[in-house]
Design a protein around this motif. Structure first.
Motif, mmCIF file in Angstrom:
data_model
loop_
_atom_site.group_PDB
_atom_site.id
_atom_site.type_symbol
_atom_site.label_atom_id
_atom_site.label_comp_id
_atom_site.label_asym_id
_atom_site.label_seq_id
_atom_site.Cartn_x
_atom_site.Cartn_y
_atom_site.Cartn_z
ATOM 1 N N ASN A 30 0.901 -1.701 -0.496
ATOM 2 C CA ASN A 30 0.426 0.131 -0.261
ATOM 3 C C ASN A 30 0.405 1.704 0.026
ATOM 4 O O ASN A 30 1.654 1.251 1.133
ATOM 5 C CB ASN A 30 -0.758 0.067 1.413
ATOM 6 N N PRO A 31 0.826 1.842 -1.261
ATOM 7 C CA PRO A 31 2.131 3.158 -1.533
ATOM 8 C C PRO A 31 1.260 4.261 -0.505
ATOM 9 O O PRO A 31 1.911 5.611 -0.806
ATOM 10 C CB PRO A 31 2.319 3.034 -2.813
ATOM 11 N N ASN A 32 0.097 4.201 -0.162
ATOM 12 C CA ASN A 32 -0.432 5.662 -0.104
ATOM 13 C C ASN A 32 -0.260 6.187 1.201
ATOM 14 O O ASN A 32 -0.205 5.317 2.477
ATOM 15 C CB ASN A 32 -2.268 5.042 -0.185
ATOM 16 N N ARG A 33 0.044 7.475 0.888
ATOM 17 C CA ARG A 33 0.394 8.098 2.520
ATOM 18 C C ARG A 33 -0.320 8.249 3.637
ATOM 19 O O ARG A 33 -1.061 8.267 4.601
ATOM 20 C CB ARG A 33 0.968 9.035 2.256
ATOM 21 N N ARG A 34 -2.367 8.286 2.839
ATOM 22 C CA ARG A 34 -3.538 8.855 4.027
ATOM 23 C C ARG A 34 -4.505 7.874 3.574
ATOM 24 O O ARG A 34 -5.972 8.199 4.100
ATOM 25 C CB ARG A 34 -3.188 11.118 3.405
ATOM 26 N N VAL A 35 -3.941 6.939 2.808
ATOM 27 C CA VAL A 35 -5.522 6.286 2.447
ATOM 28 C C VAL A 35 -5.116 4.429 3.297
ATOM 29 O O VAL A 35 -4.167 4.568 3.182
ATOM 30 C CB VAL A 35 -5.680 5.756 1.266
ATOM 31 N N GLY A 36 -5.658 4.058 3.755
ATOM 32 C CA GLY A 36 -5.368 2.331 4.962
ATOM 33 C C GLY A 36 -6.662 1.452 3.800
ATOM 34 O O GLY A 36 -7.712 2.138 2.991
ATOM 35 N N PHE A 71 -7.897 -8.559 7.844
ATOM 36 C CA PHE A 71 -7.580 -7.884 8.436
ATOM 37 C C PHE A 71 -7.073 -6.244 7.626
ATOM 38 O O PHE A 71 -7.801 -5.352 6.437
ATOM 39 C CB PHE A 71 -5.699 -8.159 7.461
ATOM 40 N N PHE A 72 -6.740 -5.957 8.565
ATOM 41 C CA PHE A 72 -6.198 -3.904 8.018
ATOM 42 C C PHE A 72 -4.221 -3.804 7.767
ATOM 43 O O PHE A 72 -3.893 -4.441 8.557
ATOM 44 C CB PHE A 72 -6.778 -3.231 9.186
ATOM 45 N N GLN A 73 -4.676 -3.383 7.001
ATOM 46 C CA GLN A 73 -3.032 -2.414 6.100
ATOM 47 C C GLN A 73 -3.211 -1.179 6.146
ATOM 48 O O GLN A 73 -3.988 -0.371 5.996
ATOM 49 C CB GLN A 73 -3.004 -3.255 4.417
ATOM 50 N N HIS A 74 -2.155 -0.536 6.751
ATOM 51 C CA HIS A 74 -1.529 0.627 7.393
ATOM 52 C C HIS A 74 -1.472 1.352 5.671
ATOM 53 O O HIS A 74 -0.741 0.558 4.909
ATOM 54 C CB HIS A 74 -1.151 1.398 8.370
ATOM 55 N N THR A 75 -0.983 2.640 5.779
ATOM 56 C CA THR A 75 -0.321 3.541 5.424
ATOM 57 C C THR A 75 1.315 3.137 5.483
ATOM 58 O O THR A 75 1.306 3.133 5.983
ATOM 59 C CB THR A 75 -0.586 5.143 5.381
ATOM 60 N N LYS A 76 1.807 3.100 3.786
ATOM 61 C CA LYS A 76 3.129 2.950 3.173
ATOM 62 C C LYS A 76 3.740 1.817 4.307
ATOM 63 O O LYS A 76 3.792 1.523 4.814
ATOM 64 C CB LYS A 76 3.453 3.617 4.651
ATOM 65 N N ASN A 77 2.578 0.080 4.182
ATOM 66 C CA ASN A 77 3.075 -0.179 4.454
ATOM 67 C C ASN A 77 2.696 -1.571 3.440
ATOM 68 O O ASN A 77 2.067 -2.102 2.006
ATOM 69 C CB ASN A 77 1.650 -1.223 5.618
ATOM 70 N N THR A 78 3.856 -2.816 3.301
ATOM 71 C CA THR A 78 3.529 -4.142 2.902
ATOM 72 C C THR A 78 3.048 -4.606 4.244
ATOM 73 O O THR A 78 4.028 -5.149 5.247
ATOM 74 C CB THR A 78 5.430 -4.659 2.233
ATOM 75 N N THR A 79 2.080 -5.986 3.176
ATOM 76 C CA THR A 79 2.099 -6.952 4.372
ATOM 77 C C THR A 79 1.763 -8.084 3.642
ATOM 78 O O THR A 79 1.854 -7.986 2.147
ATOM 79 C CB THR A 79 0.107 -6.879 4.370
ATOM 80 N N PHE A 80 2.574 -9.451 3.472
ATOM 81 C CA PHE A 80 2.501 -10.677 3.010
ATOM 82 C C PHE A 80 1.062 -11.831 3.274
ATOM 83 O O PHE A 80 0.541 -11.653 4.936
ATOM 84 C CB PHE A 80 4.027 -11.222 3.466
ATOM 85 N N ILE A 81 0.897 -12.370 2.287
ATOM 86 C CA ILE A 81 -0.822 -13.389 2.613
ATOM 87 C C ILE A 81 0.652 -14.735 1.930
ATOM 88 O O ILE A 81 0.936 -14.561 0.930
ATOM 89 C CB ILE A 81 -1.507 -13.085 2.027
ATOM 90 N N PHE A 141 -10.503 6.856 4.542
ATOM 91 C CA PHE A 141 -9.729 8.214 4.755
ATOM 92 C C PHE A 141 -9.670 8.875 5.838
ATOM 93 O O PHE A 141 -11.021 9.408 5.666
ATOM 94 C CB PHE A 141 -9.599 8.773 2.855
ATOM 95 N N LEU A 142 -9.617 9.286 6.986
ATOM 96 C CA LEU A 142 -9.351 9.748 7.834
ATOM 97 C C LEU A 142 -10.028 9.091 8.601
ATOM 98 O O LEU A 142 -10.466 7.995 8.990
ATOM 99 C CB LEU A 142 -10.041 11.098 7.678
ATOM 100 N N PHE A 143 -11.913 10.388 8.911
ATOM 101 C CA PHE A 143 -12.467 8.934 9.164
ATOM 102 C C PHE A 143 -13.740 8.258 8.269
ATOM 103 O O PHE A 143 -14.758 7.957 8.520
ATOM 104 C CB PHE A 143 -14.094 10.073 10.114
ATOM 105 N N PHE A 144 -13.438 8.313 7.009
ATOM 106 C CA PHE A 144 -14.288 8.101 5.645
ATOM 107 C C PHE A 144 -14.458 6.546 5.594
ATOM 108 O O PHE A 144 -12.820 6.373 5.024
ATOM 109 C CB PHE A 144 -14.523 8.781 4.477
ATOM 110 N N LYS A 145 -15.047 5.635 5.391
ATOM 111 C CA LYS A 145 -14.470 4.582 4.218
ATOM 112 C C LYS A 145 -15.058 3.923 3.234
ATOM 113 O O LYS A 145 -16.855 4.814 3.309
ATOM 114 C CB LYS A 145 -15.307 3.850 5.913
ATOM 115 N N SER A 146 -14.926 4.028 2.214
ATOM 116 C CA SER A 146 -15.931 2.975 0.857
ATOM 117 C C SER A 146 -16.550 2.706 0.953
ATOM 118 O O SER A 146 -16.994 1.815 2.052
ATOM 119 C CB SER A 146 -14.682 3.381 0.192
#
Length: 237
Positions: free
Chosen positions: A105-111, A136-146, A189-194
């Motif tokens: 997840n290369p985004n700085r503001r989007v989880g 699971f939840f992936q934070h910003t600027k993070n790499t997760t392995f499955i 994004f912040l307190f908003f979820k898509s």
């Protein structure tokens, strides 16, 4: 006495004017029809101005959102694959395949919320195994392995062409296996979820067959593979 004989020699008398009542349903353009036309044109003009204003505001908001968030596409990469069994006999495929997949997840503001990931393994467009992963939840600027793991057997009838392809790859010791990922994800994004979005990811792999201790060929080694997005499979539920 000449005026008594009935003759008249003065100027001619014009005929009397006839009077016609105006018809109630005439085809002309009266004041009422002109007023109706003006009102209709005003309404159409007002609607066009409102739509134009709404489109301009929406475009400005989208541009501001992009400028603030700067969204980037998630990146999927298969860094390792271990295939210790892949045999076909009596229309049955026996397999043992373990994969290591990184999600960046290369985004700085989007989880990203991964509510569910369904991993499918296919050979020659024929599905032979599946596994459900997450959530699971992936934070910003993070790499997760499955780590999808496919182990077992499945009745998998192959056509003559597919059987010939299998024999050819079995002789080479490297198999063309596809990994498809179907996901239910939401972005934060912040307190908003898509809303839930369901993309599809495809990873075309060339996996060497390994024995218990070593590869069948000293030169055979799995090469890390980037995965592709299948955008036409996106939809919002």
């Amino acid at each position: 006495m000449s005026q008594l004989n009935g003759a008249y020699y003065g100027p001619s008398i014009p005929p009397p004017k006839s009077y016609r009542r105006p018809s109630s349903g005439g085809g002309g353009c009266g004041c009422l029809s002109c007023c109706c036309g003006c009102i209709f044109n005003c309404i159409i003009s007002l609607i066009c101005k409102i739509l134009t204003t709404v489109l301009i505001i929406a475009a400005v908001l989208v541009f501001l959102f992009w400028l603030i968030v700067r969204p980037n596409v998630l990146k999927f990469h298969v860094s390792d694959a271990s295939l210790t069994r892949f045999t076909f006999s009596n229309n049955t495929l026996h397999y043992n395949l373990a994969l290591n997949v990184s999600i960046r997840n290369p985004n700085r503001r989007v989880g990203v919320y991964y509510d569910q990931i369904e991993a499918l393994a296919l050979y020659d467009d024929v599905r032979f195994a599946s596994q459900t992963l997450g959530p699971f939840f992936q934070h910003t600027k993070n790499t997760t392995f499955i780590n999808p793991l496919f182990n077992g057997q499945r009745v998998t009838p192959l056509t003559a062409e597919q059987g010939s392809h299998f024999e050819k790859e079995n002789g080479a010791g490297i198999f063309s296996i596809d990994l498809n990922l179907f996901m239910n994800v939401r972005f934060k994004f912040l307190f908003f979820k898509s809303h839930t979005v369901r993309p599809k990811i495809r990873c075309g792999l060339h996996v060497p067959l390994k024995s218990r201790n070593a590869t069948t060929s000293p030169d055979a080694a799995f090469q890390g593979t980037d995965c592709d997005w299948i955008y036409k499979r996106w939809w919002i539920r």
